[in-house]
Design an enzyme around this catalytic site. Structure first.
Site, PDB file in Angstrom:
ATOM      1  N   ASP A 103       0.847  -1.191   0.000  1.00 13.68           N
ATOM      2  CA  ASP A 103       0.000   0.000   0.000  1.00 13.68           C
ATOM      3  C   ASP A 103       0.883   1.242   0.000  1.00 13.68           C
ATOM      4  OD1 ASP A 103      -2.141  -1.712   0.208  1.00 13.68           O
ATOM      5  OD2 ASP A 103      -2.349  -1.464   2.381  1.00 13.68           O
TER       6      ASP A 103
HETATM    7  N1  URA Z   1      -1.361  -5.869   3.953  1.00 16.07           N
HETATM    8  C1  URA Z   1      -1.845  -4.591   3.910  1.00 16.07           C
HETATM    9  O1  URA Z   1      -2.897  -4.304   4.460  1.00 16.07           O
HETATM   10  N2  URA Z   1      -1.110  -3.679   3.257  1.00 16.07           N
HETATM   11  C2  URA Z   1       0.060  -3.927   2.664  1.00 16.07           C
HETATM   12  O2  URA Z   1       0.682  -3.021   2.095  1.00 16.07           O
HETATM   13  C3  URA Z   1       0.556  -5.243   2.716  1.00 16.07           C
HETATM   14  C4  URA Z   1      -0.174  -6.195   3.370  1.00 16.07           C
END
Ligand code: URA
Length: 253
Positions: A103
């Site tokens: 993310d």
């Molecule tokens: N899980 C999430 O919620 N975000 C990420 O970036 C990776 C795993």
């Protein structure tokens, strides 16, 4: 292969820089100065030097990046800074892509490569490659909530997460190890136990640990051991991969 292509491919120089370096007498093939960057070379046999340094031939490139917050795991984006924008110009031109997505606000380890077959292999659900994340959450994690997460929880779309491992280090801090990677998975898992992720950092991917000496936003090539771990048991070639799914390779975590 043309010398300038070899130099861009290995991330040494851009095509323009290669032309200038050749004119300046900084490029040698088998010990002989070459003044033209379009000279044909055999990358497997010829010894190429730039400023006296041997440039070893690598078919593919493997980079470890310590992703900062605010950067997207994409190869290009019209409005936002991407992981590719964090690399020098020479490495921006060799078709690297992130092996799996984090993310925008998640920090830590991203492996960038142009070896589609190995990336495909590591991201294959059948491979169950482990990904470790350090997390901070809003409320203390109770042993019951921890057990629920470890056994698998139903996300809002009805998907039941696979068993995972959690190591609690402090009441609101720990390490979670997943073998899958659904969209916003950890954040959504914590929502199911009425908790909230405040900070997430990927600290390892498929047996490759984030280098603790690598500053946030910095990159380095994978070491030969890390590269061997990443490319191990690919079982599929880049040629067959192209044949199978076309030249566009989608890696949706
Ligand atoms: N899980 C999430 O919620 N975000 C990420 O970036 C990776 C795993």
């Amino acid at each position: 292969m043309r010398l300038d292509k070899f130099l861009t491919h290995t991330g040494t120089l851009t095509r323009k820089q290669a032309s200038a370096a050749a004119k300046a007498g900084k490029l040698c093939v088998n010990g002989m100065i070459v003044k033209r960057s379009d000279t044909h070379i055999d990358p497997e046999r010829d010894e190429i030097t730039y400023n006296g340094d041997i440039i070893s031939y690598q078919k593919y490139t493997y980079i470890m990046l310590n992703k900062p917050s605010g950067v997207v795991s994409a190869t290009n984006d019209p409005d936002q800074k991407t992981v590719i924008d964090l690399l020098p110009e020479t490495l921006q031109k060799i078709h690297l892509f992130p092996c799996g997505r984090l993310d925008k606000d998640t920090l830590g380890l991203v492996i960038l490569t142009n070896d589609g077959a190995s990336a495909h292999n590591q991201l294959s659900p059948k491979k169950h490659a482990e990904k470790e994340y350090m997390f901070h959450c809003l409320r203390p994690l109770t042993p019951h909530a921890c057990e629920q997460l470890e056994q698998g929880v139903f996300l809002s779309d009805g998907y039941k997460t696979k068993p995972c491992k959690i190591k609690i280090e402090q009441p609101t801090k720990g390490i979670i190890t997943l073998t899958e990677g659904k969209y916003h998975q950890i954040k959504r898992m914590f929502e199911t136990i009425d908790n909230q992720i405040l900070l997430l950092e990927r600290i390892s991917f498929a047996g490759i640990a984030l280098d603790p000496s690598l500053p946030r936003g910095a990159w380095r090539p994978l070491s030969s051991e890390e590269e061997a771990t990443f490319t191990k048991n690919s079982g599929i070639t880049n040629e067959s991969l192209k044949h199978e799914i076309g030249s566009k390779i989608e890696f949706e975590e």
